[in-house]
Write an enzyme that holds these catalytic residues in place. Sequence first.
Site, PDB file in Angstrom:
ATOM      1  N   GLY B  40       0.835  -1.203   0.000  1.00  0.00           N
ATOM      2  CA  GLY B  40       0.000   0.000   0.000  1.00  0.00           C
ATOM      3  C   GLY B  40       0.862   1.242   0.000  1.00  0.00           C
ATOM      4  O   GLY B  40       1.889   1.310   0.691  1.00  0.00           O
ATOM      5  N   ALA B  44      -0.730   6.076   4.697  1.00  0.00           N
ATOM      6  CA  ALA B  44      -0.108   5.208   5.702  1.00  0.00           C
ATOM      7  C   ALA B  44       1.092   4.470   5.119  1.00  0.00           C
ATOM      8  O   ALA B  44       2.201   4.541   5.659  1.00  0.00           O
ATOM      9  CB  ALA B  44      -1.141   4.231   6.260  1.00  0.00           C
ATOM     10  N   GLY B  45       0.882   3.758   4.016  1.00  0.00           N
ATOM     11  CA  GLY B  45       1.960   2.947   3.442  1.00  0.00           C
ATOM     12  C   GLY B  45       3.066   3.792   2.830  1.00  0.00           C
ATOM     13  O   GLY B  45       4.250   3.475   2.959  1.00  0.00           O
ATOM     14  N   HIS B 266     -21.598   8.627   5.049  1.00  0.00           N
ATOM     15  CA  HIS B 266     -21.464  10.071   4.908  1.00  0.00           C
ATOM     16  C   HIS B 266     -22.790  10.628   4.417  1.00  0.00           C
ATOM     17  O   HIS B 266     -23.346  10.142   3.442  1.00  0.00           O
ATOM     18  CB  HIS B 266     -20.345  10.377   3.919  1.00  0.00           C
ATOM     19  CG  HIS B 266     -19.833  11.771   4.035  1.00  0.00           C
ATOM     20  ND1 HIS B 266     -20.576  12.852   3.660  1.00  0.00           N
ATOM     21  CD2 HIS B 266     -18.659  12.268   4.513  1.00  0.00           C
ATOM     22  CE1 HIS B 266     -19.877  13.956   3.885  1.00  0.00           C
ATOM     23  NE2 HIS B 266     -18.713  13.635   4.409  1.00  0.00           N
ATOM     24  N   SER B 284     -18.526  17.700  -0.073  1.00  0.00           N
ATOM     25  CA  SER B 284     -17.910  17.972   1.235  1.00  0.00           C
ATOM     26  C   SER B 284     -18.936  18.337   2.298  1.00  0.00           C
ATOM     27  O   SER B 284     -19.904  19.045   2.065  1.00  0.00           O
ATOM     28  CB  SER B 284     -16.898  19.100   1.103  1.00  0.00           C
ATOM     29  OG  SER B 284     -16.543  19.543   2.387  1.00  0.00           O
ATOM     30  N   ARG B 330     -22.217  13.049  11.423  1.00  0.00           N
ATOM     31  CA  ARG B 330     -22.514  12.303  10.205  1.00  0.00           C
ATOM     32  C   ARG B 330     -23.577  11.225  10.400  1.00  0.00           C
ATOM     33  O   ARG B 330     -24.486  11.082   9.584  1.00  0.00           O
ATOM     34  CB  ARG B 330     -21.245  11.626   9.685  1.00  0.00           C
ATOM     35  CG  ARG B 330     -20.255  12.618   9.153  1.00  0.00           C
ATOM     36  CD  ARG B 330     -18.965  11.956   8.753  1.00  0.00           C
ATOM     37  NE  ARG B 330     -18.079  12.975   8.172  1.00  0.00           N
ATOM     38  CZ  ARG B 330     -16.849  12.729   7.752  1.00  0.00           C
ATOM     39  NH1 ARG B 330     -16.339  11.522   7.848  1.00  0.00           N
ATOM     40  NH2 ARG B 330     -16.131  13.687   7.232  1.00  0.00           N
ATOM     41  N   LEU B 441      -6.738  11.112   7.739  1.00  0.00           N
ATOM     42  CA  LEU B 441      -5.449  11.510   7.169  1.00  0.00           C
ATOM     43  C   LEU B 441      -4.424  11.604   8.294  1.00  0.00           C
ATOM     44  O   LEU B 441      -3.287  11.159   8.167  1.00  0.00           O
ATOM     45  CB  LEU B 441      -5.591  12.855   6.453  1.00  0.00           C
ATOM     46  CG  LEU B 441      -6.652  12.905   5.343  1.00  0.00           C
ATOM     47  CD1 LEU B 441      -6.624  14.261   4.644  1.00  0.00           C
ATOM     48  CD2 LEU B 441      -6.430  11.798   4.329  1.00  0.00           C
TER      49      LEU B 441
HETATM   50  C1  LIG Z   1     -14.012  10.861  -0.978  1.00  0.00           C
HETATM   51  C2  LIG Z   1     -13.273  10.754   0.322  1.00  0.00           C
HETATM   52  C3  LIG Z   1     -12.903  11.908   1.016  1.00  0.00           C
HETATM   53  C4  LIG Z   1     -12.222  11.824   2.226  1.00  0.00           C
HETATM   54  N1  LIG Z   1     -11.863  12.968   2.877  1.00  0.00           N
HETATM   55  C5  LIG Z   1     -11.167  12.899   4.040  1.00  0.00           C
HETATM   56  C6  LIG Z   1     -10.737  14.087   4.708  1.00  0.00           C
HETATM   57  O1  LIG Z   1     -11.006  15.205   4.266  1.00  0.00           O
HETATM   58  N2  LIG Z   1     -10.038  13.959   5.851  1.00  0.00           N
HETATM   59  C7  LIG Z   1      -9.715  12.737   6.371  1.00  0.00           C
HETATM   60  O2  LIG Z   1      -9.049  12.692   7.392  1.00  0.00           O
HETATM   61  N3  LIG Z   1     -10.101  11.596   5.742  1.00  0.00           N
HETATM   62  C8  LIG Z   1     -10.811  11.646   4.600  1.00  0.00           C
HETATM   63  N4  LIG Z   1     -11.198  10.485   3.970  1.00  0.00           N
HETATM   64  C9  LIG Z   1     -10.717   9.191   4.474  1.00  0.00           C
HETATM   65  C10 LIG Z   1      -9.258   8.972   4.080  1.00  0.00           C
HETATM   66  O3  LIG Z   1      -9.040   9.492   2.800  1.00  0.00           O
HETATM   67  C11 LIG Z   1      -8.832   7.517   4.077  1.00  0.00           C
HETATM   68  O4  LIG Z   1      -9.274   6.880   5.209  1.00  0.00           O
HETATM   69  C12 LIG Z   1      -7.308   7.392   4.031  1.00  0.00           C
HETATM   70  O5  LIG Z   1      -6.787   8.166   2.989  1.00  0.00           O
HETATM   71  C13 LIG Z   1      -6.857   5.967   3.905  1.00  0.00           C
HETATM   72  O6  LIG Z   1      -5.461   5.934   3.729  1.00  0.00           O
HETATM   73  P1  LIG Z   1      -4.660   4.571   3.744  1.00  0.00           P
HETATM   74  O7  LIG Z   1      -3.240   4.933   3.537  1.00  0.00           O
HETATM   75  O8  LIG Z   1      -5.003   3.787   4.930  1.00  0.00           O
HETATM   76  O9  LIG Z   1      -5.201   3.734   2.495  1.00  0.00           O
HETATM   77  P2  LIG Z   1      -5.400   4.090   0.943  1.00  0.00           P
HETATM   78  O10 LIG Z   1      -5.079   5.485   0.624  1.00  0.00           O
HETATM   79  O11 LIG Z   1      -6.722   3.553   0.577  1.00  0.00           O
HETATM   80  O12 LIG Z   1      -4.287   3.255   0.225  1.00  0.00           O
HETATM   81  C14 LIG Z   1      -4.368   1.875   0.032  1.00  0.00           C
HETATM   82  C15 LIG Z   1      -3.146   1.412  -0.706  1.00  0.00           C
HETATM   83  O13 LIG Z   1      -3.088   0.003  -0.677  1.00  0.00           O
HETATM   84  C16 LIG Z   1      -2.898  -0.516  -1.973  1.00  0.00           C
HETATM   85  N5  LIG Z   1      -3.535  -1.829  -2.004  1.00  0.00           N
HETATM   86  C17 LIG Z   1      -4.795  -2.160  -1.639  1.00  0.00           C
HETATM   87  N6  LIG Z   1      -4.958  -3.491  -1.753  1.00  0.00           N
HETATM   88  C18 LIG Z   1      -3.797  -3.999  -2.190  1.00  0.00           C
HETATM   89  C19 LIG Z   1      -3.354  -5.320  -2.480  1.00  0.00           C
HETATM   90  N7  LIG Z   1      -4.113  -6.377  -2.320  1.00  0.00           N
HETATM   91  N8  LIG Z   1      -2.098  -5.472  -2.920  1.00  0.00           N
HETATM   92  C20 LIG Z   1      -1.256  -4.392  -3.089  1.00  0.00           C
HETATM   93  N9  LIG Z   1      -1.634  -3.139  -2.782  1.00  0.00           N
HETATM   94  C21 LIG Z   1      -2.883  -2.955  -2.352  1.00  0.00           C
HETATM   95  C22 LIG Z   1      -3.488   0.513  -2.889  1.00  0.00           C
HETATM   96  O14 LIG Z   1      -2.907   0.386  -4.152  1.00  0.00           O
HETATM   97  C23 LIG Z   1      -3.105   1.790  -2.177  1.00  0.00           C
HETATM   98  O15 LIG Z   1      -1.785   2.125  -2.525  1.00  0.00           O
HETATM   99  C24 LIG Z   1     -11.898  10.563   2.760  1.00  0.00           C
HETATM  100  C25 LIG Z   1     -12.274   9.413   2.072  1.00  0.00           C
HETATM  101  C26 LIG Z   1     -12.973   9.500   0.876  1.00  0.00           C
HETATM  102  C27 LIG Z   1     -13.437   8.234   0.217  1.00  0.00           C
END
Ligand SMILES: Cc1cc2nc3c(=O)[nH]c(=O)nc-3n(C[C@H](O)[C@H](O)[C@H](O)COP(=O)(O)OP(=O)(O)OC[C@H]3O[C@@H](n4cnc5c(N)ncnc54)[C@H](O)[C@@H]3O)c2cc1C
Lengths: 258, 637
Positions: B40, B44-45, B266, B284, B330, B441
């Site tokens: 990922g 985070a990743g 949401h 938003s 929400r 985030l």
């Molecule tokens: C439309 C929208 C708006 C949002 N706005 C906000 C905001 O304003 N503020 C806030 O705090 N949060 C917000 N959120 C929530 C927030 O964006 C997410 O919870 C957060 O970005 C998740 O980050 P992450 O690094 O955990 O995962 P992600 O960003 O989802 O990344 C997942 C990663 O894992 C990889 N991956 C997945 N499965 C596999 C696999 N099997 N093999 C290899 N790679 C894989 C993907 O390629 C990707 O690189 C929002 C969410 C959405 C949907």
Amino acid sequence: MRLTLNVWRQKGKDDAGGFVKYDVPDVSEHMSFLEMLDVLNQRLILKGEAPVAFDHDCREGICGMCGFMINGQAHGPLRGTTVCQLHMRHYKDGDELWLEPWRAAAFPVVRDLAVDRSAFDKIVAAGGYVSVSTGSAPDGNAIPVPKEIADRAMDAAACIGCGACVASCPNASASLFTGAKIAHLGFLPQGQPERERRALAMVAQMDLEQFGGCTLFGECQDACPKGISIDVIARMNRDYWLSALFSAPPSAGAAASG
Amino acid sequence: MQLDAKIPEGPIEKKWDSHRFHLKLVNPANKRKYTVLVVGTGLAGGSAAATLAELGYNVKSFCIQDSPRRAHSIAAQGGINAAKNYQNDGDSIYRLFYDTVKGGDYRAREANVYRLAQISVNIIDQCVAQGVPFAREYGGALANRSFGGAQVSRTFYARGQTGQQLLLGAYQALERQVQAGKVKMYPRTEMLDLVLIDGKARGIVTRNLVTGKMETHVGDAVVLATGGYGNTFFLSTNAKGSNATAIWRAHKRGALFANPCFTQIHPTCIPVSGDYQSKLTLMSESLRNDGRIWVPKKKGDTRSPDKIPDGERDYYLERRYPSFGNLVPRDVASRAAKAACDEGRGVGPSGLGVYLDFGDAIKRLGQRAIAERYGNLFDMYERITGDDPYKVPMRIYPAIHYTMGGLWVDYNLMSTIPGMYVLGEANFSDHGANRLGASALMQGLADGYFIIPYTIGDYLATTKLAKVEADHAAVKDAEKGVKARLDKLLAAKGSRTVDSFHRELGKLMWESCGMARNKKGLEENLSAIPALKEQFWKDVRVGGAGEEFNNELEKAGRVADYFELAELMCRDALHREESCGGHFREEHQTPDGEARRDDENFAYAAAWEWKGEGEKPELHKEPLQFNEVHLTQRSYK
Ligand SMILES: Cc1cc2nc3c(=O)[nH]c(=O)nc-3n(C[C@H](O)[C@H](O)[C@H](O)COP(=O)(O)OP(=O)(O)OC[C@H]3O[C@@H](n4cnc5c(N)ncnc54)[C@H](O)[C@@H]3O)c2cc1C
Ligand code: FES
């Protein structure tokens, strides 16, 4: 409405590829362009044919994953709109459309409408960052950044890396993409220490990746779904020439450990 | 299995500091001997991979998109919280901690949340130094906005593209390490299984999404940062490629899955327009600052909104929650919209929508002022719906947005599998039963930049890890399993597409495990979902081959996992006989329809253990202790 699609089908980068005609009889004006392709693909799958491959992910115009040419225009006819945000109400019954992948030596076709844009990552890896390791940052407000500067940096940073600029440039140049990153970081105080080295390294990498040179056609800024202005190219050129004139080019090792 | 959260001793504000002091360090010269697999590249990743590489570890980084920069985090709009108190409005680490625990309806671990609030301030510093173009005041200082559920202004933002800019910061840091040779990047690569050796996570089996080639990568530790599982519902605000496959396969290898039923809905998304709908778009939350939400008082009123006089409109949030009005959290706003539509008062062609009306705000402030605040959102709305929200009220409806549940982790972010860490939305850790806006985030970056770099070092320094060859029996075994599964999907050659099954599953989940749940609906799902799964394996049509670019095959594998996860979500929702946060059990509400929590019996994290195909999973409980925060019933009346 009923549409006729001529879709570029190509199995892989070494395959010749060619257009295949499809009839899509039941398009709703509320569908997005990609949903229209989804509907076509569902039908192809059930008929035992291979679905049309295209890249997409967010479908909100922000990830930069989608993109192909529609009748010769990157992301289709609507300004400031990625193809995932383009809706079918902009078309009418009986329209015939031609869908093609981005065409550029630096973007080999992966399959059908999907291309390999990893050359963009390599340009960023060459120097598109501020070299600051985790933990070494001063307080966020330690260095004031005037609002106008932050806003201009944000204008350039809005690039989604989709590749429409390259696809619509007669030279297949990546100058808008590269210039946008150089401008974004170059506006900010945090980007100053590496400003010259960054421009040299990123421009050199851009050339290595077989992108063409910029001759200021300006097609890129018209095609950019985020409205990035070609002013960023002027900034790139200025940073590049200043550093090329006044400093020795960095060795590859220096750029890497940067 | 005894769950040990490994929460450090001492007062809450000292726990992280003293823990860091006690963690063992890996000698700098030894770091390069270790390989960490980071799956990922979201906030985070991406931040974890970059930071681990900066420290000197060898990192392999994987993502399914064509570039790490496109992870789903890119789509976050609103902002990121931090307890900087730059506004001098009474914010503090303690207040952010308190708000987060309370916002989560008292189902999160205090020690983790406190650490998150502490680290929040470092995140902003780091991002500014990377060149993230946060919004600024004229004097050059960082700007803040307020966000749902908080009385202070602590949200940092970069226009409506905060996630994009934070992710590009992490991505650029990652690319710097790629250039330095410390990170090897594997884009368009999907993890399909986890390899355990001597009970420890030592590798992953992947499939190259361009060539279809399978490969096993071995390492000394595995970090999963693969995002949330909102797409179980088919329609959600998540990116199309977001999926649960990595965490689900790890679950089947022994990682407990905690609070799967805690999902967030949401309230302000664009409603479904037809059965071809592929995803839902978020508008938003900030729109609720000026927009008024209403439905007609009369059932089945099909007049256009401008023909409905004010006296015949029901501004139901203002009516039911006079003190918070349109700004209730929400979950409350979403349920109220559902209730209005269930009564037959929904608007739009499907009847599943409510108005978000800017008429009054435009009258009061002028169109210019509204355009300045929300111009880009109004444009996006018009692009998608064809309606001009300056003239016609927006139509909105709730949609699945975020998943609070995820793999169980201890204070070190390690799962129940030694050597496997889980970060970001993929873990269950910090948001309890409901996440506050702008906190995901923050959590993703806290996990990746500032927590895992410490805790993984302790594991590597104190664990004996034998050298693993690529032809180890466990590796071969896992590869064989993955291959057999792909072959089986391809061999079904049935009569229905993957999407048609996924849509059907999504509908079952949305109806019975969505905004409101009850015993009957959940029990029905517990028999309908396995039946649908069985049909899927018999009748799905994938097409194409395994050794090629095959998007249908990717999707089929993910949908197969969603069936199993969906079943667990329903089981968890059924067992949790209370309403809390995003989990609303109709049987557990107050006479006026508000959620009723049961702290006596349910103040625990529910961690489920996979017991095998067709077997009932086993429930383990991690009791939650609240020493700092005072448990109260949330009220927004
Ligand atoms: C439309 C929208 C708006 C949002 N706005 C906000 C905001 O304003 N503020 C806030 O705090 N949060 C917000 N959120 C929530 C927030 O964006 C997410 O919870 C957060 O970005 C998740 O980050 P992450 O690094 O955990 O995962 P992600 O960003 O989802 O990344 C997942 C990663 O894992 C990889 N991956 C997945 N499965 C596999 C696999 N099997 N093999 C290899 N790679 C894989 C993907 O390629 C990707 O690189 C929002 C969410 C959405 C949907
Ligand atoms: S799919 Fe993300 S920009 Fe189009």
